[in-house]
Enzyme design. Structure first.
Site, PDB file in Angstrom:
ATOM      1  N   LYS A  51      -0.920  -5.342  -1.758  1.00 52.99           N
ATOM      2  CA  LYS A  51      -1.855  -6.207  -1.033  1.00 52.99           C
ATOM      3  C   LYS A  51      -1.720  -6.021   0.471  1.00 52.99           C
ATOM      4  CE  LYS A  51      -1.597 -10.025  -4.342  1.00 52.99           C
ATOM      5  NZ  LYS A  51      -0.800 -11.217  -4.677  1.00 52.99           N
TER       6      LYS A  51
ATOM      7  N   LYS B  88      10.189  -5.589   2.668  1.00 53.03           N
ATOM      8  CA  LYS B  88       9.319  -6.545   3.361  1.00 53.03           C
ATOM      9  C   LYS B  88       9.837  -6.889   4.755  1.00 53.03           C
ATOM     10  CE  LYS B  88       6.759  -8.737  -0.333  1.00 53.03           C
ATOM     11  NZ  LYS B  88       6.255  -9.978  -0.895  1.00 53.03           N
TER      12      LYS B  88
ATOM     13  N   LYS C  47       3.603   2.257  -3.854  1.00 51.75           N
ATOM     14  CA  LYS C  47       2.901   1.443  -4.854  1.00 51.75           C
ATOM     15  C   LYS C  47       1.649   0.807  -4.231  1.00 51.75           C
ATOM     16  CE  LYS C  47       5.224  -2.968  -4.408  1.00 51.75           C
ATOM     17  NZ  LYS C  47       6.073  -4.011  -4.881  1.00 51.75           N
TER      18      LYS C  47
HETATM   19  P1  AMP Z   1       2.396 -10.035  -6.290  1.00 55.31           P
HETATM   20  O1  AMP Z   1       1.058  -9.577  -5.858  1.00 55.31           O
HETATM   21  O2  AMP Z   1       3.491  -9.352  -5.521  1.00 55.31           O
HETATM   22  O3  AMP Z   1       2.548 -11.499  -6.374  1.00 55.31           O
HETATM   23  O4  AMP Z   1       2.561  -9.484  -7.775  1.00 55.31           O
HETATM   24  C1  AMP Z   1       2.025 -10.131  -8.916  1.00 55.31           C
HETATM   25  C2  AMP Z   1       2.281  -9.317 -10.160  1.00 55.31           C
HETATM   26  O5  AMP Z   1       1.643  -8.037 -10.065  1.00 55.31           O
HETATM   27  C3  AMP Z   1       3.761  -9.025 -10.414  1.00 55.31           C
HETATM   28  O6  AMP Z   1       4.026  -9.117 -11.807  1.00 55.31           O
HETATM   29  C4  AMP Z   1       3.926  -7.614  -9.952  1.00 55.31           C
HETATM   30  O7  AMP Z   1       4.984  -6.947 -10.609  1.00 55.31           O
HETATM   31  C5  AMP Z   1       2.589  -6.997 -10.316  1.00 55.31           C
HETATM   32  N1  AMP Z   1       2.268  -5.853  -9.444  1.00 55.31           N
HETATM   33  C6  AMP Z   1       2.117  -5.891  -8.090  1.00 55.31           C
HETATM   34  N2  AMP Z   1       1.825  -4.660  -7.614  1.00 55.31           N
HETATM   35  C7  AMP Z   1       1.794  -3.823  -8.701  1.00 55.31           C
HETATM   36  C8  AMP Z   1       1.538  -2.423  -8.864  1.00 55.31           C
HETATM   37  N3  AMP Z   1       1.250  -1.641  -7.827  1.00 55.31           N
HETATM   38  N4  AMP Z   1       1.586  -1.911 -10.118  1.00 55.31           N
HETATM   39  C9  AMP Z   1       1.873  -2.701 -11.191  1.00 55.31           C
HETATM   40  N5  AMP Z   1       2.121  -4.034 -11.100  1.00 55.31           N
HETATM   41  C10 AMP Z   1       2.081  -4.595  -9.871  1.00 55.31           C
END
Ligand code: AMP
Ligand code: TRP
Length: 344
Positions: A209, A123, A206
């Protein structure tokens, strides 16, 4: 040694905590890697689900967008099947225990531990000197989120594994420094076929967002036409599909689409391989589009309905914050007592 260790309050054995950043573009990775699992855990655990707005502002957020996204992400959880009566649903900034315990953990955690965190490196990018101190200390706040409730389990996608290990390091360091059995060794729960959903444009990254291209992800606000367009344009290769798992090791885009198919249809990925053995991508994608629309459309529709009713969403968050604070406040007081803070 252990005999002198003071056990403070009981450790809950079936308490779930998880968090999600209330920033836009909630995507299929969030849904399959996290939210859907949160729904299935509800009958068996006491569940606490948090929109982590304090984590979101470790990178600049437009204030009006942060407000709107907090409601939208809450709506997506409810639309996906999180029950706000059984589970606790709230936004982090409204329960003071998180920020308070995070400060205490800033004093327990070590620079050397944070220096190893890969998410910070990704990041912060090349401009590390200009990253916020909050972005660097982000994992300490995450440990505080979890340990403010002495959560026993944390369901997350695979990308959060390292942060969970740090949480255990902090718990262990605190317990041994003060010779108490205050914090549990929280277990990550990383399960399902899609623990790491990859970008539709590049199978080595991956789904995220923050990726600039909207074509790289399917979001929970996409309608059927968007879903169809994104899957049709998803990167593939010229070879037909195959039943062999090994053959797909060097074909990350093909593998990712099959994993998504498996997760959306709730079958093991090996079954999907068998079913599409020898098929062309055009046929496979057609079926994937139908499946994705069938699973995601009802969620999108319900989410839109909830977003149009901010009074209801806010009432869920208010109620959640009250219930969360009831659990977390005594734990923070316990920590203050252990550390010797005077509570006159
Ligand atoms: P965040 O959007 O970073 O707050 O992530 C929220 C949840 O989504 C967390 O448990 C992450 O591990 C999961 N997550 C985010 N991106 C992915 C992805 N590409 N594949 C699987 N899980 C994800
Ligand atoms: N760091 C997590 C992510 O980016 C979000 C998060 C914050 C979290 N606090 C948490 C996840 C506590 C689980 C438990 O995905």
């Amino acid at each position: 040694m252990a005999s002198t260790t003071k056990q403070v309050s009981e450790h809950p054995t079936n308490r779930i905590f998880s968090g999600i950043q209330p920033t836009g573009n909630l995507h299929l990775g969030n849904y399959l890697g996290a939210i859907r699992n949160w729904v299935t855990l509800q009958p068996d655990y006491e569940c606490i689900y948090c929109m982590v707005d304090l984590h979101a502002v470790t990178m600049y957020q437009d204030p009006a967008e942060l407000t709107a996204s907090t409601r939208e992400v809450t709506a997506s959880l409810l639309a996906s099947g999180i029950d706000p009566k059984g589970s606790i649903v709230f936004n982090q900034s409204q329960v003071h225990a998180h920020a308070e315990l995070a400060w205490l953990f800033n004093c327990v955690s070590r620079m050397g531990w944070l220096n190893r965190m890969t998410q910070f490196k990704e990041k912060a990018g090349k401009n590390r000197e200009n990253a916020s101190v909050g972005l660097y200390a982000y994992p300490n706040l995450m440990a505080a989120d979890i340990l403010a409730y002495k959560a026993s389990h944390v369901p997350v996608g695979a990308d959060q594994k390292q942060h969970l290990e740090l949480t255990r390091d902090i718990a262990q360091a605190f317990n041994s420094t003060y010779d108490v059995d205050c914090f549990p060794m929280t277990e990550p729960l990383i399960f399902g076929e899609a623990t790491r959903v990859m970008s539709l444009r590049d199978g080595s990254k991956k789904m995220s967002k923050s990726e600039p291209s909207d074509m790289s992800r399917i979001t929970l606000t996409d309608g059927p036409d968007d879903i169809a367009k994104k899957i049709r344009k998803a990167k593939t290769d010229p070879l037909p599909l195959t039943a062999s798992l090994e053959d797909l090791e060097d074909r990350p885009e093909a593998k990712n689409l099959m994993v998504i198919f498996a997760a959306l249809s709730n079958v093991p990925v090996t079954e999907v391989h068998q079913r599409f053995d020898g098929a062309e991508f055009s046929q496979f994608k057609k079926e994937l589009i139908e499946l994705a629309v069938e699973v995601l459309s009802p969620i999108t529709t319900e989410m839109q309905r909830l977003v149009a009713d901010p009074g209801y969403v806010d009432s869920v968050l208010r109620d959640g914050a009250e219930r969360a604070a009831e659990l977390a406040t005594p734990i923070v007081k316990e920590v203050q007592d252990i550390m010797g803070f005077l509570r006159p």
